[in-house]
Design an enzyme around this catalytic site. Structure first.
Site, PDB file in Angstrom:
ATOM      1  N   SER A 129       7.738  -2.000 -26.257  1.00  8.87           N
ATOM      2  CA  SER A 129       7.903  -0.668 -26.819  1.00  8.87           C
ATOM      3  C   SER A 129       9.144  -0.583 -27.712  1.00  8.87           C
ATOM      4  O   SER A 129       9.286  -1.387 -28.627  1.00  8.87           O
ATOM      5  CB  SER A 129       7.926   0.360 -25.681  1.00  8.87           C
ATOM      6  OG  SER A 129       7.532   1.601 -26.178  1.00  8.87           O
ATOM      7  N   LYS A 189      10.237  -3.340 -30.629  1.00  7.48           N
ATOM      8  CA  LYS A 189      10.733  -3.178 -32.004  1.00  7.48           C
ATOM      9  C   LYS A 189      11.982  -4.057 -32.132  1.00  7.48           C
ATOM     10  O   LYS A 189      12.218  -4.736 -33.127  1.00  7.48           O
ATOM     11  CB  LYS A 189      11.101  -1.711 -32.289  1.00  7.48           C
ATOM     12  CG  LYS A 189      10.035  -0.664 -31.911  1.00  7.48           C
ATOM     13  CD  LYS A 189      10.490   0.756 -32.257  1.00  7.48           C
ATOM     14  CE  LYS A 189       9.851   1.880 -31.446  1.00  7.48           C
ATOM     15  NZ  LYS A 189       8.436   2.069 -31.453  1.00  7.48           N
ATOM     16  N   TRP A 201      -0.961   5.762 -29.417  1.00 10.00           N
ATOM     17  CA  TRP A 201       0.306   6.237 -29.999  1.00 10.00           C
ATOM     18  C   TRP A 201       0.994   5.118 -30.798  1.00 10.00           C
ATOM     19  O   TRP A 201       1.640   5.345 -31.808  1.00 10.00           O
ATOM     20  CB  TRP A 201       1.187   6.707 -28.833  1.00 10.00           C
ATOM     21  CG  TRP A 201       2.521   7.286 -29.156  1.00 10.00           C
ATOM     22  CD1 TRP A 201       3.734   6.804 -28.763  1.00 10.00           C
ATOM     23  CD2 TRP A 201       2.796   8.484 -29.892  1.00 10.00           C
ATOM     24  NE1 TRP A 201       4.743   7.613 -29.203  1.00 10.00           N
ATOM     25  CE2 TRP A 201       4.195   8.654 -29.896  1.00 10.00           C
ATOM     26  CE3 TRP A 201       1.998   9.424 -30.544  1.00 10.00           C
ATOM     27  CZ2 TRP A 201       4.822   9.722 -30.534  1.00 10.00           C
ATOM     28  CZ3 TRP A 201       2.618  10.497 -31.179  1.00 10.00           C
ATOM     29  CH2 TRP A 201       4.014  10.636 -31.168  1.00 10.00           C
ATOM     30  N   HIS A 228      -0.040   1.733 -22.188  1.00 11.15           N
ATOM     31  CA  HIS A 228       1.262   1.319 -22.694  1.00 11.15           C
ATOM     32  C   HIS A 228       2.102   0.797 -21.525  1.00 11.15           C
ATOM     33  O   HIS A 228       2.579   1.583 -20.695  1.00 11.15           O
ATOM     34  CB  HIS A 228       1.909   2.569 -23.296  1.00 11.15           C
ATOM     35  CG  HIS A 228       3.207   2.327 -23.984  1.00 11.15           C
ATOM     36  ND1 HIS A 228       3.288   1.664 -25.181  1.00 11.15           N
ATOM     37  CD2 HIS A 228       4.482   2.677 -23.660  1.00 11.15           C
ATOM     38  CE1 HIS A 228       4.552   1.626 -25.562  1.00 11.15           C
ATOM     39  NE2 HIS A 228       5.290   2.228 -24.662  1.00 11.15           N
TER      40      HIS A 228
HETATM   41  C1  GTR Z   1       8.162   6.645 -27.109  1.00 10.91           C
HETATM   42  C2  GTR Z   1       8.341   6.349 -28.570  1.00 10.91           C
HETATM   43  C3  GTR Z   1       7.739   5.022 -28.913  1.00 10.91           C
HETATM   44  C4  GTR Z   1       8.124   3.940 -27.927  1.00 10.91           C
HETATM   45  C5  GTR Z   1       8.219   4.436 -26.492  1.00 10.91           C
HETATM   46  C6  GTR Z   1       8.983   3.506 -25.546  1.00 10.91           C
HETATM   47  O1  GTR Z   1       8.652   7.898 -26.737  1.00 10.91           O
HETATM   48  O2  GTR Z   1       7.701   7.393 -29.284  1.00 10.91           O
HETATM   49  O3  GTR Z   1       8.102   4.645 -30.229  1.00 10.91           O
HETATM   50  O4  GTR Z   1       9.273   3.331 -28.305  1.00 10.91           O
HETATM   51  O5  GTR Z   1       8.842   5.651 -26.402  1.00 10.91           O
HETATM   52  O6  GTR Z   1       9.933   2.849 -25.933  1.00 10.91           O
HETATM   53  O7  GTR Z   1       8.623   3.517 -24.365  1.00 10.91           O
END
Ligand code: GTR
Length: 430
Positions: free
Chosen positions: A268, A272, A359, A409
């Site tokens: 996540s 990145k 997402w 996720h």
């Molecule tokens: C969310 C964000 C994503 C992702 C995620 C995470 O709120 O919108 O880009 O990074 O968090 O890191 O779990």
């Protein structure tokens, strides 16, 4: 929908500096037919319009151009490695995890002084290893003590984001936090397959909230007379990536680790980060992005799921200030995320998605790998070999890897299974 609601409520409760209320937030698009028309910036053409048709032109001209664009427009430039870091092994046990592992904890003092900021590495290595072992390195969200059910790991005393399930009380870890993220780190499998694991809490490097860059490592490197980074200087993701490179600096001094076979992995926001770390620091031999989404592996121009508008308003500290210029103007970006993946070439890269993680735009994550392939081919590797998104749970593993698995996720044992196979494929015998 539930996940979206959850994210939104987490964001609203945790992010006091959010620039958007829920009502102001643009509605995400999940409809392929509503994706705006776009043309990706040319990967293999220099800024002066020259075709990049040799490895030499890639290394000498195009790669530095792309790297510099990501630095100034997306993540921000990071400082050079510090000169006098201090490494201190604070604990070592050679029969941890029921005799399976060597466990070490190492503090890295960035300024060389124990009064300055530090990050703590938790290192597990297979106990029966007879030579330096390849390792996976990854940042975690709530402290090293959350990644394993091992009561002897030092409990982090750093600031943490609010999260009841992880046992966080008043933004600090408690005993209840121990092992709270263990399901995301397949430690037994990693060790059984002959690899080690290096874990770091991201908040040791920079706490994950927008405080104008007053805490974490940023204040150490402000330009003279400035109290925060310039618009083209590092945000929090870049600081985390910089921290990963500093951990690699330490590993270069650790004789039990094969520092030429370090795979950097992140999930996540931390996915990145693993991509940006691997793009910049070519000492990372293999790079893995797990569900990294917007600002990670997903193409920004598709505007599917999370967009630049949403991410920059919800997390103003993650990217450099220049990135805000492209909110709702994705087509003006001089780069897109396929170029980030291409910066990893020719080193093995693996991008993973999950079906229910819309997402993060699974298709956009796949397309970044696909569109980075020409660089992998130019540099003489097998590339990716796929033209279309594979079916669910049918991984592609060439020099470039990709899978989309069932589920949400998250990081699962299935994901780790693929990363371990991919590492075997590329590390064995090298
Ligand atoms: C969310 C964000 C994503 C992702 C995620 C995470 O709120 O919108 O880009 O990074 O968090 O890191 O779990």
């Amino acid at each position: 929908m539930k996940r979206l609601f959850l994210i939104t409520s987490i964001m609203l409760s945790a992010c006091v500096t959010c620039h958007q209320t829920q009502a102001e937030r643009p509605k995400p698009n999940y409809d392929e037919t509503k994706i705006p028309k776009y043309t990706l910036p040319a990967l293999l053409k220099t800024s002066s319009g020259k075709k990049v048709d040799s490895a030499e032109l890639w290394w000498k001209v195009r790669r530095p151009e792309i790297l510099s664009l990501f630095e100034s427009e997306v993540y921000g430039k990071s400082p050079a490695p510090p000169k006098n870091m201090l490494f201190e092994v604070t604990s070592q046990k050679n029969d941890a995890l029921n005799g399976k592992a060597i466990r070490k904890e190492v503090s890295v003092y960035f300024t060389g002084k124990k009064t300055g900021p530090r990050m703590d590495l938790l290192i597990y290595l297979p106990a029966k290893a007879t030579k330096p072992v390849p390792v996976f390195m990854g940042l975690n969200f709530y402290g090293n003590h959350t990644i394993a059910n091992d009561p002897e790991i030092k409990l982090s005393t750093q600031w943490m984001r609010a999260n009841k399930d992880k046992g966080i009380v008043n933004n600090r870890a408690t005993e209840k936090s121990r092992g709270a993220s263990a399901s995301r780190w397949a430690i037994e499998q990693i060790l059984d397959r002959g690899y080690g694991l290096v874990a770091i809490y991201c908040g040791d490097i920079d706490p994950d909230y927008d405080d104008g860059f007053q805490n974490g490592v940023h204040p150490l490197y402000n330009q003279a007379g400035k109290s925060k980074p310039a618009p083209d200087e590092w945000g929090t993701i870049a600081a985390w990536a910089w921290g990963l490179s500093r951990a690699l600096d330490y590993l270069e001094t650790d004789a039990q680790v094969d520092h030429e076979r370090v795979a950097v992995m992140g999930h996540s926001r931390l996915g990145k980060t693993s991509l940006w770390a691997g793009a910049q620091d070519q000492r990372f031999a293999l790079v893995i992005s797990n569900d990294s989404g917007c600002g990670g592996a997903a193409l920004s121009r598709r505007r599917f799921g999370e967009t630049l508008n949403v991410i920059n308003n919800a997390f103003p500290h993650w990217f450099c200030d220049n990135f805000n210029k492209y909110i709702d103007k994705e087509n003006d970006l001089p780069v897109d995320q396929h170029m980030l993946v291409a910066l990893v070439a020719p080193r093995p890269v693996y991008v993973a998605s999950a079906v229910e993680d819309r997402w993060a735009d699974p298709k956009g994550e796949f397309l970044s790998v696909l569109h980075a392939e020409p660089v992998y081919k130019l540099l003489g590797t097998s590339g990716f070999g796929a033209k279309q998104m594979p079916k669910v749970n049918q991984p592609i593993k060439q020099r470039m890897g990709y899978h989309i698995r069932t589920g949400k996720h998250n990081v699962t044992d299935y994901d780790w299974q693929q990363y371990l196979d991919f590492a075997d494929q590329h590390f064995q015998g090298s």
